[in-house]
Design a protein around this motif. Structure first.
Motif, short mmCIF file in Angstrom:
data_model
loop_
_atom_site.label_atom_id
_atom_site.label_comp_id
_atom_site.label_asym_id
_atom_site.label_seq_id
_atom_site.Cartn_x
_atom_site.Cartn_y
_atom_site.Cartn_z
N VAL A 22 -7.80 -0.48 -12.10
CA VAL A 22 -7.56 0.84 -12.68
C VAL A 22 -6.05 1.06 -12.72
O VAL A 22 -5.37 0.86 -11.71
CB VAL A 22 -8.24 1.97 -11.86
N VAL A 23 -5.53 1.46 -13.87
CA VAL A 23 -4.10 1.73 -14.00
C VAL A 23 -3.81 3.17 -13.58
O VAL A 23 -4.43 4.11 -14.08
CB VAL A 23 -3.62 1.49 -15.45
N ILE A 24 -2.89 3.33 -12.63
CA ILE A 24 -2.47 4.64 -12.15
C ILE A 24 -1.27 5.07 -13.00
O ILE A 24 -0.35 4.28 -13.21
CB ILE A 24 -2.08 4.58 -10.66
N ARG A 25 -1.28 6.33 -13.50
CA ARG A 25 -0.30 6.72 -14.51
C ARG A 25 1.05 7.14 -13.96
O ARG A 25 2.01 7.26 -14.71
CB ARG A 25 -0.88 7.86 -15.34
N PHE B 178 -7.97 -3.30 -2.17
CA PHE B 178 -8.65 -2.72 -1.01
C PHE B 178 -9.24 -3.86 -0.20
O PHE B 178 -9.78 -4.81 -0.75
CB PHE B 178 -9.72 -1.71 -1.44
N ARG C 125 -12.65 -4.34 -10.48
CA ARG C 125 -12.44 -3.21 -11.38
C ARG C 125 -11.02 -2.68 -11.25
O ARG C 125 -10.75 -1.83 -10.41
CB ARG C 125 -13.46 -2.10 -11.07
N GLU D 97 -5.65 -1.25 -7.69
CA GLU D 97 -4.86 -0.16 -8.28
C GLU D 97 -3.60 -0.78 -8.87
O GLU D 97 -2.77 -1.33 -8.12
CB GLU D 97 -4.51 0.88 -7.22
N VAL E 110 -3.96 6.31 -5.39
CA VAL E 110 -5.09 7.25 -5.50
C VAL E 110 -6.14 7.03 -4.40
O VAL E 110 -6.53 7.96 -3.70
CB VAL E 110 -5.74 7.18 -6.91
N GLY E 111 -6.58 5.78 -4.22
CA GLY E 111 -7.65 5.50 -3.24
C GLY E 111 -7.29 5.98 -1.84
O GLY E 111 -8.07 6.69 -1.20
N ASN E 112 -6.11 5.61 -1.37
CA ASN E 112 -5.73 6.04 -0.02
C ASN E 112 -5.45 7.53 0.06
O ASN E 112 -5.69 8.14 1.11
CB ASN E 112 -4.53 5.24 0.50
N PRO F 201 -14.11 -4.35 -5.12
CA PRO F 201 -13.79 -4.42 -6.55
C PRO F 201 -12.46 -3.80 -6.98
O PRO F 201 -11.90 -4.19 -7.99
CB PRO F 201 -14.94 -3.63 -7.21
N LEU F 202 -11.94 -2.82 -6.23
CA LEU F 202 -10.81 -2.05 -6.74
C LEU F 202 -9.47 -2.78 -6.67
O LEU F 202 -9.14 -3.38 -5.64
CB LEU F 202 -10.66 -0.74 -5.95
N SER G 212 0.82 -1.21 0.00
CA SER G 212 0.00 0.00 0.00
C SER G 212 0.86 1.26 0.00
O SER G 212 0.34 2.35 -0.12
CB SER G 212 -0.95 0.01 1.20
#
Lengths: 324, 324
Positions: free
Chosen positions: A189-192, A150, A187, A160, A199-201, A157-158, A127
């Motif tokens: 999601v690719v972090i750029r 998560f 789900r 990262e 992003v989530g935290n 679902p997430l 994390s």
């Protein structure tokens, strides 16, 4: 090998996240190799894993959990290893959920690189420790990426997916495809860009910082603040993200109208935001107040409460993908 | 009069929030007096109100919405007024959802005070103008308080009750009790101090500020950020508040353990938080990027999408209070 084919997945570190991740992988037609250094690992796995695999629609609790793991072992779908070398030997994916410690991560990837097939994808569930830091002692730095789940990943679902600048685009796409298999509620999601907290935290901690400030200032108690969140933003953001919500909130003019209309209040709030700290000497006075109020409001969760909370979470997520 | 008895409620300002609030009050055995200065008010009410009153469990759409309002009028439960004076004359509660403009609020309360019975409770639905500012020209400053709803109030459970330092404790308690009627899904929370944005919007804007920063920095697109929120924090916070979540996240040691374990990452995130602004000249570069990406991701919502989103929100909220 295609990401949608059955995989052979080595899991290193079977704490709570690791067990939940094992359950996620076992919902598909994969073979899972598990390795953990705790001395009572086999007993712990036998006792713990069935709880993550339980059919949430079944009322009955398996009276003999050891049978669940025995059946997975005898079918060849679960293999327990006492050495990292045998655990990694045939992997198409190696995923670690070990301690959040940079030295541990660097040393494990150096070892894994020498033990696993060169084609194997290498995923870290960290994390907080970017792939670019973990890969320092690796020969081939294109293989490693963060897959940050998560809690609990078998329900939430997430995922990262956070590559380092050196991770290959193909390996990023493989991870994204693996978690996007049709029928999955997950789900990815690719972090750029690599950034602390991903992003989530970062979003959660931004909200938490203001929440701690409001409790410290006696605007609201910790319990009342939680009620406010559950009675408004929680269900709103379960149905719409924050940008979509304000796009709607602005009516015909969308988020542009919203920003114009609420701009004064928003800037006023931003200018007055709390700047509490969790480390250091200044700005940490909120901690004992928040801890005390949280303990008073919730105490320790019973297993029955945990089960009910998880079932509720499953229902929220089911509704997200329902059409009506 | 007890807060749980039928009330006679004057609503001033029947925009979207006002209509939704009327629908909330009409689910109970109240009489509603409505007043709005728009020239086509009666036509607008006849067309709009039925949509808020529709039975969400009924598949059929009322083919003649004008009949709904006619029935409410003929039963005496809804009274349309063309003067503020007659609208307020018999009120037990006067609630305004007018323009967010301090001069308007001050002048309306001065008038209402001279027209409504002295016992009537005075509620403002403002999202940004504290009761202590609105009450300046009133004789009796103990009567006014903020009842800040979240959109749409006929579905969303939260009502933030924010007294000024001069509001009487009895009037605060009356408002709390009115919205806590058994069987209601509404959850009023009393905020202890006036503060810009109250609590819900402060939390939302804290998260939004970081969200805008992450889009500006190209860490993630607006659409992907929304996916992240919906796939993790939304459903989590629909089931548990932020403090309860971290109490659980810390295991046996609760939130204290969590703060110890995640302290480094959290402080790192807090130190690096974005400081974008919505007004002024600096730090506003994110705006056009966020607006553009949000428009691309969502466009304009169709009435069908709105209906589906509202139904989803109802289901989330129903699950919050289910036991299983």
């Amino acid at each position: 090998m295609s990401a949608t084919s059955p995989q052979r997945i080595t899991l290193i570190g079977l704490g709570t996240i690791g067990m939940s991740m094992a359950a996620l992988h076992l919902t598909r037609d994969n073979v899972i190799d598990v390795f953990d250094t705790r001395p009572d690992f086999v007993d712990y796995l036998i006792k713990t894993l069935p709880g993550f695999l339980a059919d949430p629609n079944s009322e009955s609790i398996e009276p003999q959990p050891e049978k669940v793991v025995a059946a997975l072992i005898s079918s060849g779908r679960l293999q327990i290893h006492s050495s990292l070398e045998t655990a990694c030997a045939s992997a198409t994916i190696v995923q670690e959920q070990g301690p959040e410690n940079l030295e541990f991560k660097r040393s494990i990837w150096k070892k894994v690189e020498s033990m696993a097939p060169a084609s194997a994808h290498l995923w870290t569930s960290t994390s907080g420790i970017a792939a670019s830091k973990q890969q320092q002692d690796m020969q081939d730095k294109t293989r490693l990426l963060v897959v940050h789940p998560f809690n609990p990943p078998h329900i939430m679902p997430l995922l990262e997916i956070v590559p380092s600048p050196e991770t290959s685009a193909e390996r990023v796409e493989f991870a994204r495809q693996y978690f996007s298999i049709p029928g999955s509620r997950h789900r990815p999601v690719v972090i750029r860009k690599e950034i602390p907290g991903f992003v989530g935290n970062r979003l959660a901690f931004a909200l938490l910082r203001e929440a701690c400030h409001l409790v410290q200032e006696d605007v609201v108690t910790a319990g009342d603040l939680d009620t406010i969140l559950m009675a408004s933003l929680g269900p709103r953001w379960a149905g719409n993200g924050v940008f979509e919500s304000y796009q709607q909130g602005g009516g015909e003019g969308g988020i542009r109208s919203f920003l114009n209309k609420l701009g004064d209040t928003m800037q006023n709030v931003w200018d007055g935001q709390g700047r509490v700290n969790v480390l250091g000497e200044q700005g940490t006075e909120w901690k004992e107040k928040v801890i005390q109020q949280t303990n008073e409001a919730y105490g320790t969760q019973t297993p029955e409460q945990t089960r009910e909370k998880e079932e509720r979470l499953r229902r929220f997520i089911r509704i997200q993908t329902q059409r009506f």
